[in-house]
Structures are given as structure tokens and as C-alpha cells.
Design an enzyme around this catalytic site. Structure first.
Site: not given
Lengths: 488, 479
Positions: A79, A178, A154
Site C-alpha cells: 500500500k 481498511s 482504503s
């Protein structure tokens, strides 16, 4: 069989047997990224050169007859809020566009030490604020199951990359769901470890008391293997836990006989899609069938988790994001004086959702409001912890939905408050710091994956893996692949 | 009407730890290249996390104990948020909710008598960086060397009522913190800074007047002048209505001898304090607490009394107990040579003279005190001449590893045990070569003896007990 569909443990076998090389495996993924990521948009940055170099090094080890770890030579994504030395780390924000840290996150170091292959940096909601990956300042990521749907967020890029076989596994971060919610939306496994089990050093903070890094993977075994590599005490993170971290693969017994499993009623019923609830109950029934004892239980303070979270997380964020002022790195908007430079930089650098949360948090911490908001939220947080403590005195594990629904359609939800409500099932475990795993469990009528969530007490990751593995071994509902016709 | 001044102080003291409070950068960058003592953590780079330097907590606790405070056994760090270019995270990590030390007391003495000043709290925090303005270019640069250097802020209750008391309080704080070896406390170096909160009220009233604050005062003389000025300004306002006093922060212009109101923009602030989730509460267990307690030195008064009991004059006892370094020098050297009175003579003469000549403060004294004791013994025993012992002491200032006996031996300064004969030989030679002086002395010219004495001493390279030489010289002359 296409090699890109395989899991870490399957690929490891092939690498060790020299049936494929790490370079071939990496090329296969890079080719797929080139072919498909224009549509999926899972990656912000692709590190193809580096990936091939790393793969060559692994192949050299294999040819030299050296033994390699399970993650060696396996391509993965990280990420874009995890710092990677010399590689763009943007948090999907204009504020950090082009920012290259001089250091790597501890988890990145750990994976590099395992000779993992970094394919690139995955898209996300800006500064991890959001649940659709539509808040990325660069582009939205699509759900590989249905291009009209969001991948969740996210960590949407991390989830979509794995679901679309653009990475064998990935790392995400989970502040209020997330990792788990995008894993659920994309039909893969996602685990938020116990707070403190994985070092946050090098994770660009959203809300420090809630943030936790974890794996997104194709199956439960892979999840355990990644966990083996990334957990551990780190003196660079003061909240890191000194703990005798186990070999998580030992939990993969397939046996759940006698395990006590609670089904908290607050996570079911109103606000939960009936199809999702049905799958949670089906999973619970399956576990019962496998010898576990399942009972309905209650976590009465669950309903206060969302308001508490949306005070604590924005409050911490408002402080953590203060550093983006244009002085030292990232975006700087020139202005007539320093105060205007601060203001204009932050005005232009942050997106709407980030600004909304900074404002919420600033308000909650303001003089005169602290006791009424932030302090009260901390008290609620304690009550939620107590709820779980009481539940885990009776149960080894809780089972619940990961999200109230399956993947939302793009742009479907413009009302922030309605979107916040989508985090209702994931937020309480962040507040309590306990581990939680999302496991795919069947599809809804639109052929979109449904996620079932398992929650345990602090450091009970082995229990979660044990239960998830039993479900995985005894049904065909967990290892799902997007329908190639409808998806991407 | 008679008025009284009510003053409370916030004193910032830089702790003398090796490294910064939340990273391992060196905390000592005085005069260093800008941004040469920085790392990603103290520059507030994304993803960096603070790790508390345990020594800072040691020093904070010790400072608290010196000021008679209660130590909070669970002490926490909090964020104080504001935007300024020299503050990299847009927050300062400080202690708002549970400071390391609370409820203390500092005793002072002035012409008005003895007084106890209550300490509200001592909290640990990080310093900010520095802005460097380049006027020729019209640019501003930021230097983060000072960022995250550990500070304590000592907050007094409004118990002070004059410039004289403030001075006594600051001197006392400085002495105590230097005694504890936790801080340099040098206002000229910025390692001690002071905010003065002042108000005025009719004498005897128990209602506080309007308070003004003067920030970042950095010399005791300036503080005294500022207090005098502010007091007069407040009284003038109350008495003559020259202005309406408002609670505000003011800047002291020492050159002009006036204080000025600062613009609101510079002072208004809602700091949004909240606990820093990245720094775990520091739990001070019994073992840790006791270890620090055991390292707390005796107070100056206790030492002074002890020294007087050892036979030192009150004046000398006062002088030595002024500095912990002199105390240690005195105590350790006395222990080594067993002659405290002789040691104090050496300290107040030779040691202080050399310190003066080298422009060193007492705190910079870095002698091997035991070696000093040995030197004093050797000199007292006549093994080294007084003149040579001064040379050796000077060498010991430059090189702490010098052993005075070995040094004396290596440099022909050691007076042998059976060298009466050698002295006699020299004396005979000198007398023979200078019959005129011998005659002059015999004819009553005392100075002639000194000339002969000097010549002998020169021949002997000073390695001779002067007393012994004088006796032998007189014996030879007088036959």
C-alpha cells in the site's frame, strides 16, 4: 493452470522444484499489470526494474542450491502509505506526489529480508481515509469482480491487485476496516493483526492508536505465512508489543472441535444486508457442523463505536497531518508569506475527505470541547474493550459480517455519513486493538463476494487462522475468483 | 496606596543528555553547521515514530527530586499543536496531563528574609528548531539542530514579589540543577530561559491583578530590569489610569528598557492538547525511582555545614559548596590526602587561578580529584617542591590521566629521599663560586642569602624542599 492464479505456498513449491523461476513469475505479473492495470488501476507506482533485479537475485540463490524462505521470489504489492526507500510513497495524495522517503518501513525491510519481490505501490484512499478508494487523488481503483463497483478501501489497490492476480499478496493498513472491508469486497482474505503485533515504523500515520498493518492474501495459509514474516517487536515503534510471536502456520489444523464461537447480535439485523447475514449464519452453522459450539451473544456498546471512532480517528489525524505544511517536503504552494504558504499548500494538497476529517478532529480537540468529545470518546473506547473482554471470557472467537453489504457501485454513496456507517462492523475491533480476519464466504445474487469476519482477543491470530482454515478446507465458498466475463 | 508585585516564573532548562528526547541524534549542536544534527524522526518526516530517551526521564525525575517535588510514577506525553515553520510535526510533544514532577518547593533567601517558592510542576518536552533570516536575500532558512533537544519547564506558583527574589530563585534553581548534573543552566547559551508572569495588586489584597507575560528572557539582569519596568507600568496604570491593563504577552526590549505588547496573531492559540498515542505512558517502577533517588546529591547547605565541621572557614565552606564540581574536587581530594584544610587552600588558590586563566567555569572543572589529593600529599611531604607542584597541577588540567608522582619522576621533579649530600655538594659549589655574596650576607645583607638560595635552587632544578635547602645553606655559610 496460469501461474498468476497460484498462492504463495503453491508457488514456493514450484520455485523450489525449479519448475518456474522467480524471474518468470515476476515477468508474468508485470505482464499482467501492463495488460490489465490500465483498467483495474490497482497500482500508483510499478517498480518493474527493481522487481526483476530482486527476482534475479532469488534465482541466483536457488541455482546456487541455497534454501529459500517461503516468501522468497513471490511478487507482491505494498500500500502506498508504507515508506519505501527511494521509491515514490504518496499516500495517494497530491501532498506527497513524488515524495521518496530516505527510509523503508519495518515491514518493508522484513519482506525484503525474506527476498520478497516488490511489484509496486498500491492505490488507496488519500491518507487511508475512505472506504472506496475513490478518494485517491490520482484515480479510482475498480473492483475486479465488476468494473462498475468499488474495490472497497482504503486498501482498495492492495485488494484489487490480489483479486485480479496482479500480485500474489499485498500489504494494507487498517484503521477502521481498511484491510478487511476491501478484502471482503474483492473476495480475498484480509487480516488486521493485534495492535502492536506489526511495527508501524514507516507507516504514514492516519490515526496512530488505531492504525495497523496487515496482509491481504488469496487464502488462509498465505495469510499465516505473511504474518510469520511481518509480526515482531520493533524498538523503533514504542507501541510495538514484546510478545513470543508463534509460527502461525501451526494454527492451520483444520480442527475446530470444541471451540466456543460467539455470534454477536449487534452485528446482525438492522442495517445488514440479508444476504450477508445469511452467509454469516451459514458459516456459523458450518463451524457448528465441524464441532464448534456456536452461541448468540451480545456486545452492548457496539452502537457507540462509530461515533467514538469518528472523534478519535479524525482527532489523531488532524494532528498527524499537521506536518504537511510545505516547509520540508511534498507539495509547496508559493505564497506571499509563510502563513499563506501553509494555508494554500494544505488547501491544494488535500482532498475533500481529508479536509473534512482534519476539521472534525480539530474541532473535537478544541479548547472547551475536549472533555465533551475526545475524552468521552476515549471512555466509550474503554467500554467497548470491556465488551470484548467479557465476550472473550466466554468465547474463543466471534463471527460477524465484515461489512454490511457487498461492494458498492462507483459513486453510489455521496453521503459521507452513510459511508461511515459502512464501517460499523470493522471499527470496534480497531478501537479495542484486537485482531480480526475477513474471509470470503460465497457470493450474493449479483455474483459479488461476501465477507465473513472472525474476531479474537489480543494475540489470538492463531485462533482466527484456525477457524478460517477449517472453513476454507471444508467448503468451496472461500477461494473465489472473479467471473472473467463480468469482471476484468 | 502601597502595591505589591506578584510574580510567577516558567523556566525552561535544556537537559544535558547526550541525545535528543525522541531520537538518537546528538543533542549538542551549539555552533554546529545547520541541520547537521538531524534525522528523519526529528525532522517530522512521514512515517517516523518517537522513542522516549530514558535518560531524559532520569534527568526529569532527578530535577523534580532536587526541587522537592512529588514524582508522578506514571507520566505521559501529550501533543501541543500549532503551526510554525521551525516545528516539523506542527506539534510539540510535551507533558500536559501527567507531568513528571508536581508540588515542589524551592527555598530562597533575600534581604527580605527566607521564603519558600512553591513549584506547581516540572514537565519534560522537546525544543523547537530555529529560523535563520537572511536579510540580504530576503529569505528564511530553518535549522532543525535544536529540534527535539530535551527541555524541562519548571512552573512556579505566583509566590515571588520582587526582582531580588526572582534573582535569588533563578540562582537557586541553577545551583540545584547543576548540583544534580542534569543541566548547564547557562542563560547566555540559551540553556536556561525564563517567562515572567507579573501582576500588581494593593498590598495585602488576596485578589490577583491583571497578569502580563514576558517570554524568553535570557539574562538575569534583563529580567530584573523588565520586572522593575513592568511593575512601574502596572502601578502607573492602576494609580493614574495611564492605560487599561489587559492580559497579554509582551516582549521585553532590553536595549530600549521597555516592554511592548505583541500582536495578537503571535500569541493567540488553542493548542489542542491530547495524549500522544505514539508514546506509551512511562511507568516509573520502584527500582527506577530508587536508583534516581540514590543519585540525588546532598544540598549545598548540608555540604556547607559538613565542611565547617571539618574545620573550613564559613567563607571557604560557602565558596566550595557553591558548585558541585568544587564539592567533589574538595571531597575526593581530601579523601585521598587526608588534609581537607590543605585541599581547600589549593582549590581556592591554585585551582581557581588556573580556572580563571583558562576562562573556565567551576562546572567545567575536569581534574582527577584523587590525583589532586596525591599531588597535595607529595608536596606536603616535601617530595615535590611547591613551584613544581604548580607546574604539575597545570599539566593535570590539560591531561586528566596524569599521575603526579609518575609525572614528577619523568620530569626530574621528584625530590629524592637521601639527597642531603647532593644538596650539600651544590651549596658548597655555589658558595665557592660566589664569595662576595657570602661576605655580603655575613655583613648583614639579607638579600645576598636569597641570591645564593636562588642559585642553589636553579642548580637543583627546583627538586628540593626549600626549607631543607635553607637549613643546609645557613649551616655551610655559618660553618
Amino acid at each position: 493452470m496460469t501461474i498468476s492464479r497460484l498462492t504463495i505456498h503453491e508457488l514456493h513449491e514450484l520455485l523450489v522444484k525449479k519448475e518456474i523461476s522467480a524471474v518468470e513469475l515476476t515477468r508474468e505479473h508485470l505482464d499482467r499489470i501492463q495488460k490489465l492495470d490500465g483498467d483495474v488501476k490497482a497500482y500508483i507506482t510499478v517498480t518493474d526494474q527493481l522487481a526483476l533485479e530482486q527476482a534475479k537475485a532469488v534465482d541466483a540463490k536457488i541455482s546456487a542450491g541455497e534454501s529459500i524462505g517461503t516468501l522468497a521470489g513471490i511478487p507482491m504489492a505494498v500500500k502506498d502509505n508504507l515508506c519505501t526507500k527511494g521509491i515514490n510513497t504518496t499516500c495517494a495524495s497530491k501532498m506527497l506526489d513524488g515524495f521518496q522517503p530516505q527510509y523503508s518501513a519495518t515491514v518493508v525491510h522484513k519482506l525484503q529480508a525474506e527476498n520478497a519481490i516488490l511489484l509496486g505501490k498500491a492505490n488507496m484512499d488519500e491518507f487511508a481515509m475512505g472506504s472506496t478508494t475513490e478518494n485517491s487523488a490520482f484515480f479510482a481503483t475498480k473492483n475486479p469482480w465488476n468494473a462498475d463497483c468499488v474495490p472497497g478501501g482504503s486498501s482498495g489497490g492492495s485488494a484489487a491487485a490480489v483479486a485480479a492476480d496482479l500480485a500474489v499478496y499485498s500489504l494494507g493498513s487498517d484503521t477502521g476496516g481498511s484491510i478487511r472491508q476491501p478484502a471482503s469486497f474483492c473476495g480475498i482474505v484480509g487480516l488486521k493483526p493485534t495492535y502492536g503485533a506489526v511495527s508501524r515504523f514507516g507507516l504514514i500515520a492516519f490515526a496512530s492508536s488505531l492504525d495497523q498493518i496487515g496482509p491481504l492474501a488469496k487464502d488462509v495459509t498465505d495469510t499465516a505465512l505473511i504474518l510469520n514474516a511481518i509480526t515482531g517487536y520493533d524498538k523503533q515503534d514504542s507501541t510495538s508489543a514484546k510478545y513470543d510471536y508463534p509460527d502461525y502456520t501451526k494454527a492451520l489444523t483444520g480442527d475446530v472441535k470444541g471451540l466456543r464461537i460467539g455470534l454477536p447480535k449487534e452485528y446482525l439485523g438492522e442495517g445488514i444486508d440479508p444476504e450477508v447475514e445469511a452467509q454469516v449464519r451459514a458459516a456459523a452453522a458450518k463451524l457448528e457442523e465441524l464441532g464448534a459450539v456456536v452461541e448468540e451473544c451480545s456486545l452492548p456498546y457496539t452502537r457507540y463505536a462509530m461515533p467514538a471512532y469518528y472523534l478519535i480517528a479524525p482527532a489523531e489525524a488532524s494532528s498527524n497531518l499537521g506536518r504537511y505544511d510545505g516547509v520540508r517536503y511534498g507539495l509547496r504552494v508559493q505564497a506571499k508569506d509563510v502563513v499563506d504558504m501553509f494555508c494554500d499548500t494544505r488547501k491544494q494538497g488535500f482532498g475533500a475527505e481529508v479536509k473534512r476529517r482534519i476539521m472534525l478532529g480539530t474541532y473535537a480537540l478544541s479548547s472547551g470541547y475536549y472533555d465533551a468529545y475526545y475524552l468521552k470518546a476515549l471512555k466509550v473506547r474503554n467500554l467497548i474493550k470491556q465488551d470484548y473482554d467479557q465476550a472473550f471470557a466466554k468465547y474463543d472467537c466471534l463471527i460477524a459480517p465484515t461489512a454490511p453489504t457487498t461492494a458498492l457501485h462507483k459513486g453510489q454513496n455521496q453521503d459521507p455519513l452513510a459511508l461511515y456507517k459502512g464501517d460499523i462492523c470493522t471499527i470496534p475491533s480497531n478501537l479495542a486493538g484486537i485482531p480480526a480476519l475477513s474471509l470470503p464466504y460465497g457470493l450474493d445474487k449479483n455474483q459479488m463476494p461476501i465477507g465473513v469476519q472472525l474476531l479474537g482477543k489480543a494475540f489470538a491470530e492463531p485462533t482466527l487462522l484456525q477457524v478460517a482454515y477449517a472453513l476454507e478446507q471444508n467448503t468451496t465458498l472461500t477461494r473465489l475468483k472473479p467471473n472473467q466475463g463480468k469482471g476484468l | 496606596m502601597k502595591y505589591e508585585t506578584v510574580i510567577g516564573l516558567e523556566v525552561h532548562v535544556e537537559l544535558a543528555t547526550e541525545s535528543k528526547i525522541f531520537c538518537s541524534c546528538s543533542a549538542h549542536s551549539f555552533g554546529a553547521e545547520p541541520n547537521s544534527h538531524v534525522c528523519p524522526a526529528c525532522c517530522g518526516m512521514p512515517g517516523m515514530l518517537p522513542v522516549v530517551n530514558r535518560r531524559v526521564v532520569d534527568f526529569g525525575m532527578k530535577a523534580g527530586m532536587m526541587l522537592n517535588c512529588d514524582i508522578n510514577r506514571v507520566t505521559t506525553f501529550d501533543k501541543k499543536s500549532y503551526y510554525y515553520p521551525d516545528l516539523p510535526g506542527a506539534y510539540q510533544t510535551t507533558q500536559w496531563f501527567a507531568p513528571v514532577a508536581v508540588n515542589g518547593r524551592v527555598d530562597i533567601e533575600t534581604s527580605a528574609g527566607k521564603k519558600s517558592v512553591r513549584i506547581k510542576q516540572i514537565h519534560m518536552e522537546e525544543d523547537a528548531g530555529k529560523l535563520v533570516h537572511d536579510i540580504s536575500e530576503g529569505t528564511t532558512h530553518v535549522d532543525f539542530n535544536r529540534t527535539s533537544v530535551p527541555l524541562i519547564e519548571i512552573v512556579s506558583q505566583p509566590d515571588l514579589s520582587s526582582a531580588e527574589e526572582v534573582e535569588a530563585y533563578l540562582v537557586r534553581l541553577r545551583t540545584l540543577l547543576r548540583y544534580a548534573k542534569v543541566a548547564e543552566c547557562e542563560m547566555a547559551h540559551g540553556t536556561m530561559r525564563c517567562d515572567v508572569n507579573l501582576s500588581v495588586r494593593p498590598a495585602g489584597s488576596d485578589v490577583l491583578g491583571v497578569r502580563t507575560e514576558m517570554k524568553n528572557m535570557n539574562s538575569i539582569e534583563a529580567i530584573k530590569r523588565a520586572i522593575e519596568f513592568e511593575t512601574a507600568r502596572h502601578i502607573d496604570a492602576l494609580e493614574n489610569g495611564t492605560e487599561v491593563l489587559v492580559q497579554e504577552t509582551r516582549r521585553w526590549d532590553d536595549a530600549k528598557g521597555k516592554s511592548y505588547a505583541m500582536r495578537n496573531k503571535e500569541t493567540a492559540g488553542d493548542y489542542r492538547y491530547f495524549p500522544d498515542p505514539n508514546v506509551m505512558p512511562v511507568v516509573i517502577d520502584d527500582a527506577w525511582y530508587e536508583a534516581i533517588q540514590n543519585s540525588v546529591p546532598e544540598f549545598p547547605e548540608v555540604k556547607r555545614e559538613k565542611y565547617i565541621a571539618l574545620g573550613l572557614t564559613e567563607y571557604d565552606a560557602e565558596r566550595i559548596s557553591e558548585s558541585i564540581m568544587l564539592c567533589e574536587c574538595f571531597e575526593e581530594a581530601s579523601e585521598a590526602c587526608g588534609n581537607p584544610k590543605e585541599v581547600v587552600n589549593w582549590i581556592t588558590s591554585d585551582v581557581m587561578r588556573i580556572l580563571n586563566a583558562k576562562k573556565m567555569t567551576y562546572e567545567m572543572l575536569n581534574l582527577d580529584n584523587q590525583a589532586l589529593g596525591k599531588l597535595i600529599s607529595l608536596t606536603g611531604d616535601g617530595k615535590i617542591s611547591r613551584a613544581n607542584s604548580k607546574k604539575i597541577l597545570s599539566a593535570m588540567f590539560d591531561d586528566r590521566s596524569i599521575d603526579p608522582e609518575a609525572y614528577a619522576e619523568a620530569n626530574d621533579m621528584l625530590i629524592g629521599e637521601q639527597n642531603d649530600d647532593m644538596i650539600l655538594d651544590v651549596v658548597k659549589k655555589v658558595i665557592e663560586a660566589d664569595p662576595k655574596s657570602v661576605n655580603d650576607f655575613k655583613n648583614g645583607k639579607e638579600k645576598a642569602l636569597m641570591a645564593l638560595f636562588g642559585k642553589c635552587m636553579k642548580e637543583l632544578k627546583g627538586n628540593c624542599d626549600p626549607q631543607q635547602l635553607k637549613v643546609i645553606l645557613l649551616e655551610c655559610i655559618n660553618g
